[in-house]
Design an enzyme around this catalytic site. Structure first.
Site, PDB file in Angstrom:
ATOM      1  N   HIS A 168      -9.923  -4.296  -4.023  1.00  0.00           N
ATOM      2  CA  HIS A 168      -8.637  -4.585  -3.386  1.00  0.00           C
ATOM      3  C   HIS A 168      -8.836  -4.976  -1.932  1.00  0.00           C
ATOM      4  O   HIS A 168      -9.572  -4.348  -1.199  1.00  0.00           O
ATOM      5  CB  HIS A 168      -7.668  -3.396  -3.492  1.00  0.00           C
ATOM      6  CG  HIS A 168      -8.210  -2.077  -3.023  1.00  0.00           C
ATOM      7  ND1 HIS A 168      -9.137  -1.338  -3.746  1.00  0.00           N
ATOM      8  CD2 HIS A 168      -7.946  -1.339  -1.909  1.00  0.00           C
ATOM      9  CE1 HIS A 168      -9.419  -0.214  -3.097  1.00  0.00           C
ATOM     10  NE2 HIS A 168      -8.717  -0.196  -1.968  1.00  0.00           N
ATOM     11  N   LEU A 169      -8.153  -6.056  -1.574  1.00  0.00           N
ATOM     12  CA  LEU A 169      -8.161  -6.546  -0.200  1.00  0.00           C
ATOM     13  C   LEU A 169      -6.978  -5.924   0.540  1.00  0.00           C
ATOM     14  O   LEU A 169      -5.843  -6.003   0.082  1.00  0.00           O
ATOM     15  CB  LEU A 169      -8.018  -8.075  -0.195  1.00  0.00           C
ATOM     16  CG  LEU A 169      -7.831  -8.721   1.196  1.00  0.00           C
ATOM     17  CD1 LEU A 169      -9.130  -8.716   1.982  1.00  0.00           C
ATOM     18  CD2 LEU A 169      -7.301 -10.143   1.058  1.00  0.00           C
ATOM     19  N   HIS A 170      -7.262  -5.304   1.681  1.00  0.00           N
ATOM     20  CA  HIS A 170      -6.197  -4.790   2.540  1.00  0.00           C
ATOM     21  C   HIS A 170      -5.754  -5.895   3.483  1.00  0.00           C
ATOM     22  O   HIS A 170      -6.593  -6.563   4.083  1.00  0.00           O
ATOM     23  CB  HIS A 170      -6.708  -3.621   3.404  1.00  0.00           C
ATOM     24  CG  HIS A 170      -7.019  -2.386   2.631  1.00  0.00           C
ATOM     25  ND1 HIS A 170      -6.095  -1.380   2.424  1.00  0.00           N
ATOM     26  CD2 HIS A 170      -8.158  -1.975   2.024  1.00  0.00           C
ATOM     27  CE1 HIS A 170      -6.658  -0.402   1.726  1.00  0.00           C
ATOM     28  NE2 HIS A 170      -7.903  -0.746   1.464  1.00  0.00           N
ATOM     29  N   ASP A 195       0.862  -1.187   0.000  1.00  0.00           N
ATOM     30  CA  ASP A 195       0.000   0.000   0.000  1.00  0.00           C
ATOM     31  C   ASP A 195       0.897   1.235   0.000  1.00  0.00           C
ATOM     32  O   ASP A 195       1.898   1.294   0.685  1.00  0.00           O
ATOM     33  CB  ASP A 195      -0.897  -0.002   1.240  1.00  0.00           C
ATOM     34  CG  ASP A 195      -2.004   1.050   1.141  1.00  0.00           C
ATOM     35  OD1 ASP A 195      -1.696   2.247   1.203  1.00  0.00           O
ATOM     36  OD2 ASP A 195      -3.174   0.667   0.989  1.00  0.00           O
TER      37      ASP A 195
END
Length: 149
Positions: A107-109, A38
């Site tokens: 989007h997966l954090h 990120d």
């Protein structure tokens, strides 16, 4: 590439990253998913897992996307393990509800250690965040309702 150009949204940052049109470091990738750091990390470890195919956000997901979400979660765990995150229970993994998803590409954090997130990050990714849905909750909603609320 396996993808037809119709799947690439020219002005979508994550489509550009997936297609190596940026200098973003790709940490893990396969035919379906790509993982990268990120740009504004909310924790010591903060990675994003995105599908190569453009899906707008978690509310675009349907019941037949369950395997995709499960594989996204697996890749999120893999990168945390690779980066030697010692406590894999002290993680936050999930999605933002629109309009709070900064980039309109699913989007997966994956964040760790969750317990050491700063207050500002807690608001964005923590358990009291109204807009952040943990991946297990997304999966259970898809399994029971067929969609994410």
């Amino acid at each position: 590439s396996v993808m037809g150009t119709q799947d690439v949204f020219e002005d979508c940052l994550f489509c550009q990253i997936v297609n190596n049109q940026t200098d973003t470091e790709i940490l893990l990738s396969n035919e379906e998913l790509v993982c990268f750091p990120d740009m504004k990390p909310g924790a010591t470890h903060h990675y994003l897992v995105v599908p190569r195919t453009h899906i707008n956000n978690c509310q675009s997901l349907k019941r037949d996307n369950i395997p995709l979400v499960e594989r996204m979660e697996e890749m999120g765990r893999s990168i945390l393990e690779m980066r030697k995150v010692s406590d894999l229970n002290d993680v936050r993994m999930g999605f933002h509800l629109p309009p709070f998803s900064s980039v309109p590409h699913l989007h997966l954090h994956a964040l760790a250690p969750a317990s050491q997130m700063k207050p500002r990050s807690q608001l964005r990714y923590g358990s009291q965040s109204y807009w952040f849905i943990p991946v297990d909750k997304v999966l259970s909603q898809l399994k029971t309702q067929g969609k994410v609320k």
